[in-house]
Design an enzyme around this catalytic site. Structure first.
Site, PDB file in Angstrom:
ATOM      1  CB  CYS A  95    -107.186 -10.736  28.731  1.00 33.52           C
ATOM      2  SG  CYS A  95    -105.917 -11.736  29.556  1.00 33.52           S
ATOM      3  CB  CYS A 106    -103.784 -10.069  25.982  1.00 34.75           C
ATOM      4  SG  CYS A 106    -104.858 -11.515  25.880  1.00 34.75           S
ATOM      5  CG  HIS A 119    -107.123 -14.691  25.941  1.00 34.27           C
ATOM      6  ND1 HIS A 119    -106.978 -14.076  27.162  1.00 34.27           N
ATOM      7  CD2 HIS A 119    -108.396 -15.179  25.905  1.00 34.27           C
ATOM      8  CE1 HIS A 119    -108.105 -14.177  27.843  1.00 34.27           C
ATOM      9  NE2 HIS A 119    -108.990 -14.835  27.104  1.00 34.27           N
ATOM     10  CG  ASN A 152    -104.396 -22.053  41.108  1.00 37.11           C
ATOM     11  OD1 ASN A 152    -103.997 -23.101  41.589  1.00 37.11           O
ATOM     12  ND2 ASN A 152    -104.358 -20.914  41.774  1.00 37.11           N
ATOM     13  CG  HIS A 154    -103.442 -14.888  28.997  1.00 33.83           C
ATOM     14  ND1 HIS A 154    -103.580 -14.150  27.841  1.00 33.83           N
ATOM     15  CD2 HIS A 154    -102.183 -15.374  28.976  1.00 33.83           C
ATOM     16  CE1 HIS A 154    -102.455 -14.186  27.159  1.00 33.83           C
ATOM     17  NE2 HIS A 154    -101.582 -14.940  27.837  1.00 33.83           N
ATOM     18  CG  HIS A 159    -102.171 -16.772  34.654  1.00 36.59           C
ATOM     19  ND1 HIS A 159    -103.488 -17.017  34.295  1.00 36.59           N
ATOM     20  CD2 HIS A 159    -102.223 -16.438  35.981  1.00 36.59           C
ATOM     21  CE1 HIS A 159    -104.292 -16.827  35.323  1.00 36.59           C
ATOM     22  NE2 HIS A 159    -103.549 -16.486  36.375  1.00 36.59           N
ATOM     23  CD  GLN A 187    -101.292 -16.611  41.284  1.00 37.41           C
ATOM     24  OE1 GLN A 187    -101.056 -15.740  42.123  1.00 37.41           O
ATOM     25  NE2 GLN A 187    -102.435 -17.278  41.268  1.00 37.41           N
TER      26      GLN A 187
END
Length: 347
Positions: A70, A73, A116, A156, A167, A169, A171
């Protein structure tokens, strides 16, 4: 909160947001990266009067890597990622495969936690508050970039939505134009004001609170409700009760209350379809006033959260009517969705 700004090996900006003031961020990016090369451009659809981003370089972006590869991470045990530090609270960096770049805006990745296997709903209220501070700070910074017209913070979540990295997250897009959805809101806002002399956002919130059937959760400073004409099977809008145009304008009381209320709504989403169901896929989207709107004070900051899952094992697809004509057909009545979201409240 402590903010530390540095650069990755290819020149992209990386910002750490730490809850503790005594954290030192000095680990360099040890990867031999070439400078980022993008082919992003904005084209105008003359028939619809809308902008479309063309970004062919995104075809090469990282796609569903295994957990031990990933890129979000921390860098540990000799493996280098997008985050050079061995741990972090919240990290934001320029996207390596941006949809918007250069004179055509900017895209950033927001890593909510170094864990994660977590999700936003797993965060503590303190961790969620730090993410809110990061969103606010990035909105302030990106709004100052030349040509930026609108800042959009979003998440998303889930492979069904199209997420390519597992992971936790989100945007941030800094658009060089005002988005079509916001343009339509502004037009409706202006028409309502001409017709009634009142603010449309204020009336929508007041009507939902007065009706009560679609209220999911209400605090002293925020209200969460399923909208009267919801497009998605389960859709919740979160409004601060005191209208503000953007994240920067939230007062201390609203900032303090938001994490607890938002986390509760997210946890209810994960309980919608029963304990055996996979985590609920969703999109969470902040709507803020365009940077240079004529009367920004009339716009109302709000968050829209929705899932494309309509029942266990079944998704809501955007088929002919939705994709071809932008006319949504919702199989779940908004009042029924609100009932279900109240049923799955935390004990």
């Amino acid at each position: 909160m402590k903010k530390t700004t540095t650069r990755l090996a290819d020149g992209r900006e990386l910002i750490y947001y730490d809850a503790s003031d005594d954290v030192v961020r000095a680990a360099p990016d040890g990867r031999p990266l070439d400078p980022v090369s993008t082919a992003a451009e904005i084209r105008h659809d003359r028939l619809l009067g809308e902008s479309v981003a063309i970004a062919s370089h995104r075809q090469a972006r990282t796609y569903h890597p295994p957990a031990d590869e990933c890129p979000l991470c921390p860098s540990r045990d000799g493996r280098h990622t997008e985050i050079p530090a061995a741990d972090y609270d919240v990290a934001v960096f320029e996207n390596r495969f941006p949809s918007l770049a250069g004179d055509h805006g900017r895209c950033e990745v927001v890593c909510f936690t170094s864990d994660h296997d977590a999700s936003f709903a797993d965060l503590t209220a303190e961790q969620a508050a730090l993410v809110l501070e990061a969103w606010t700070d990035r909105t302030a910074e990106l709004s100052q970039l030349p040509g930026v017209q609108q800042v959009f913070c979003f998440e998303n979540r889930g492979a069904e939505i199209g997420v390519t990295l597992g992971h936790p997250h989100g945007q941030i897009y800094a658009y060089p134009f005002t988005t079509p959805r916001t343009e339509r809101m502004l037009a409706s806002l202006a028409a309502h004001r001409r017709a009634t002399g009142r603010n449309l956002f204020d009336d929508v919130l007041a009507d939902e609170l007065a009706d009560g059937r679609r209220i999911v959760l209400e605090g002293e400073h925020w209200a969460a409700f399923v909208p009267y004409a919801a497009r998605w099977p389960y859709e919740v809008h979160l409004y601060p009760k005191q209208r503000v145009p953007d994240l920067l304008a939230l007062d201390g009381a609203a900032r303090t209350e938001f994490p607890q209320l938002y986390l509760e709504v997210l946890r209810r989403f994960d309980r919608l379809f029963g304990p055996a169901a996979a985590p609920t896929p969703y999109i969470s989207a902040w709507h803020q006033a365009p940077v240079h709107a004529a009367d920004r004070s009339q716009f109302a900051l709000h968050l829209e959260l929705f899932t494309i899952r309509r029942t266990s094992g079944k998704l809501k697809f955007l088929a002919g009517s939705e994709s071809g004509m932008n006319v949504f057909i919702n199989d779940v009545p908004p009042e029924a969705a609100a009932d279900r979201l109240r049923e799955v409240a935390s004990e």
